[in-house]
Design an enzyme around this catalytic site. Structure first.
Site, PDB file in Angstrom:
ATOM      1  N   ALA A 122       0.806  -1.218   0.000  1.00  0.00           N
ATOM      2  CA  ALA A 122       0.000   0.000   0.000  1.00  0.00           C
ATOM      3  C   ALA A 122       0.839   1.268   0.000  1.00  0.00           C
ATOM      4  O   ALA A 122       0.413   2.300  -0.517  1.00  0.00           O
ATOM      5  CB  ALA A 122      -0.938  -0.002   1.210  1.00  0.00           C
ATOM      6  N   PHE A 169      -2.602   0.877   5.170  1.00  0.00           N
ATOM      7  CA  PHE A 169      -3.370   0.137   6.164  1.00  0.00           C
ATOM      8  C   PHE A 169      -2.784   0.180   7.569  1.00  0.00           C
ATOM      9  O   PHE A 169      -3.525   0.199   8.544  1.00  0.00           O
ATOM     10  CB  PHE A 169      -3.494  -1.336   5.738  1.00  0.00           C
ATOM     11  N   ARG A 170      -1.445   0.208   7.672  1.00  0.00           N
ATOM     12  CA  ARG A 170      -0.838  -0.047   8.973  1.00  0.00           C
ATOM     13  C   ARG A 170       0.027   1.085   9.522  1.00  0.00           C
ATOM     14  O   ARG A 170       0.582   0.946  10.599  1.00  0.00           O
ATOM     15  CB  ARG A 170      -0.020  -1.345   8.910  1.00  0.00           C
ATOM     16  N   HIS A 214      -3.700 -10.020  -4.088  1.00  0.00           N
ATOM     17  CA  HIS A 214      -4.903  -9.776  -3.287  1.00  0.00           C
ATOM     18  C   HIS A 214      -6.102  -9.404  -4.152  1.00  0.00           C
ATOM     19  O   HIS A 214      -7.086  -8.850  -3.660  1.00  0.00           O
ATOM     20  CB  HIS A 214      -4.644  -8.682  -2.246  1.00  0.00           C
ATOM     21  N   CYS A 236     -20.788 -13.579  -8.841  1.00  0.00           N
ATOM     22  CA  CYS A 236     -21.841 -14.157  -8.007  1.00  0.00           C
ATOM     23  C   CYS A 236     -21.306 -15.364  -7.245  1.00  0.00           C
ATOM     24  O   CYS A 236     -20.676 -16.246  -7.828  1.00  0.00           O
ATOM     25  CB  CYS A 236     -23.030 -14.555  -8.876  1.00  0.00           C
ATOM     26  N   CYS A 249     -27.171 -10.913  -7.691  1.00  0.00           N
ATOM     27  CA  CYS A 249     -26.943 -11.277  -9.091  1.00  0.00           C
ATOM     28  C   CYS A 249     -28.217 -11.129  -9.938  1.00  0.00           C
ATOM     29  O   CYS A 249     -29.262 -11.702  -9.589  1.00  0.00           O
ATOM     30  CB  CYS A 249     -26.455 -12.721  -9.146  1.00  0.00           C
ATOM     31  N   SER A 307       4.944  -3.333   4.582  1.00  0.00           N
ATOM     32  CA  SER A 307       5.445  -3.577   5.934  1.00  0.00           C
ATOM     33  C   SER A 307       5.834  -5.037   6.134  1.00  0.00           C
ATOM     34  O   SER A 307       6.426  -5.398   7.143  1.00  0.00           O
ATOM     35  CB  SER A 307       4.377  -3.193   6.968  1.00  0.00           C
ATOM     36  N   ASN A 343      10.844   1.547   2.040  1.00  0.00           N
ATOM     37  CA  ASN A 343       9.657   1.698   2.877  1.00  0.00           C
ATOM     38  C   ASN A 343       9.921   2.746   3.953  1.00  0.00           C
ATOM     39  O   ASN A 343      11.003   2.771   4.543  1.00  0.00           O
ATOM     40  CB  ASN A 343       9.289   0.357   3.536  1.00  0.00           C
TER      41      ASN A 343
END
Length: 249
Positions: free
Chosen positions: A29, A40-41, A125, A133, A151, A192, A212
């Site tokens: 991210a 996120f962290r 991810h 569906c 659906c 991370s 990072n």
């Protein structure tokens, strides 16, 4: 090694890439924060400091209350969908085009690597381009979820093509594991390295470089560490590679 002056680290990174037989990037991210997408962290600003991911981003949460699930998640999905690639994404695409980077394994679902021009991207991810569906498996564009989350074909619950907490990993993850075979140098950018099983991919590389802003569990094993913004490091890397090998056309 990480205490070297910035320009010395860039020179060593150039040398490492030029002598490595197989170079891959692993992005998280942090590479997209300069495009306006929150990570996120990170302390205070990370999404998971405001929400419990098991409560808001899991397959269990989706099935329990689809309306609330989509109302909350579209708040940050829309940020991803509006975002545009930054210089870090563009630099990785150029390194691939120059032949120095085999491809990019990404934890991100924002699709910015492809928008930047990267041709070989493994989205471990998942992504935000489609939904499907859970009953009949019919595929739809993500926009379908804005109108209804059942659906049109069978009435089953629709879900996005992203890996939610509680899901098995995407097919791209298992392909990425195979791609990592023989990797001589892995550029870890904006991750991370806390989320498994992706956090174990560096074990498959002979050497790693960390780009990072915050410390990672792999810092002690890294050949080089950069805390500077990814866009600066990667664009300086592209310019240095061009100077040492000639311009790319």
């Amino acid at each position: 090694m990480s205490q070297l002056l910035y320009q010395d680290r860039i020179i060593k990174l150039v040398e490492s890439i030029k002598t490595a037989g197989k170079v891959l990037a692993l992005t998280g991210a942090g590479i997209s924060t300069e495009s306006g997408i929150p990570d996120f962290r990170s302390k205070d600003t990370g999404l998971w400091h405001r929400y419990d991911p098991q409560e808001v981003a899991s397959i269990k949460a989706l099935k329990k209350d689809p309306k609330s699930f989509y109302a909350l998640n579209f708040q940050w999905w829309d940020t991803c969908l509006r975002a545009r690639p930054n210089k870090a994404h563009l630099a990785l695409a150029q390194l691939e085009a120059m032949g120095w980077l085999l491809g990019t394994i990404t934890q991100n679902i924002d699709g910015l690597h492809q928008q930047a021009g990267s041709q070989r991207v493994w989205e471990v991810h998942g992504h935000l381009r489609e939904c499907y569906c859970l009953v009949c498996q019919h595929d739809y564009g993500l926009e379908q979820l804005r109108h209804r989350f059942h659906c049109p074909n069978c009435g089953g619950l629709l879900r996005p093509q992203v890996v939610l907490f509680g899901d098995r990993m995407s097919e791209d993850y298992f392909i990425a594991e195979k791609v990592m075979s023989g990797c001589q140098l892995l550029l870890v950018i904006g991750s991370s390295l806390q989320v498994q099983p992706v956090a174990s991919l560096p074990y498959l590389s002979r050497g790693i470089v960390i780009i990072n802003k915050e410390p990672t569990a792999w810092d002690e094993q890294a050949q080089l560490i950069f805390r500077e913004p990814a866009s600066k490091v990667l664009w300086d890397l592209v310019n240095s590679m061009e100077k040492s090998t000639g311009p790319y056309y």
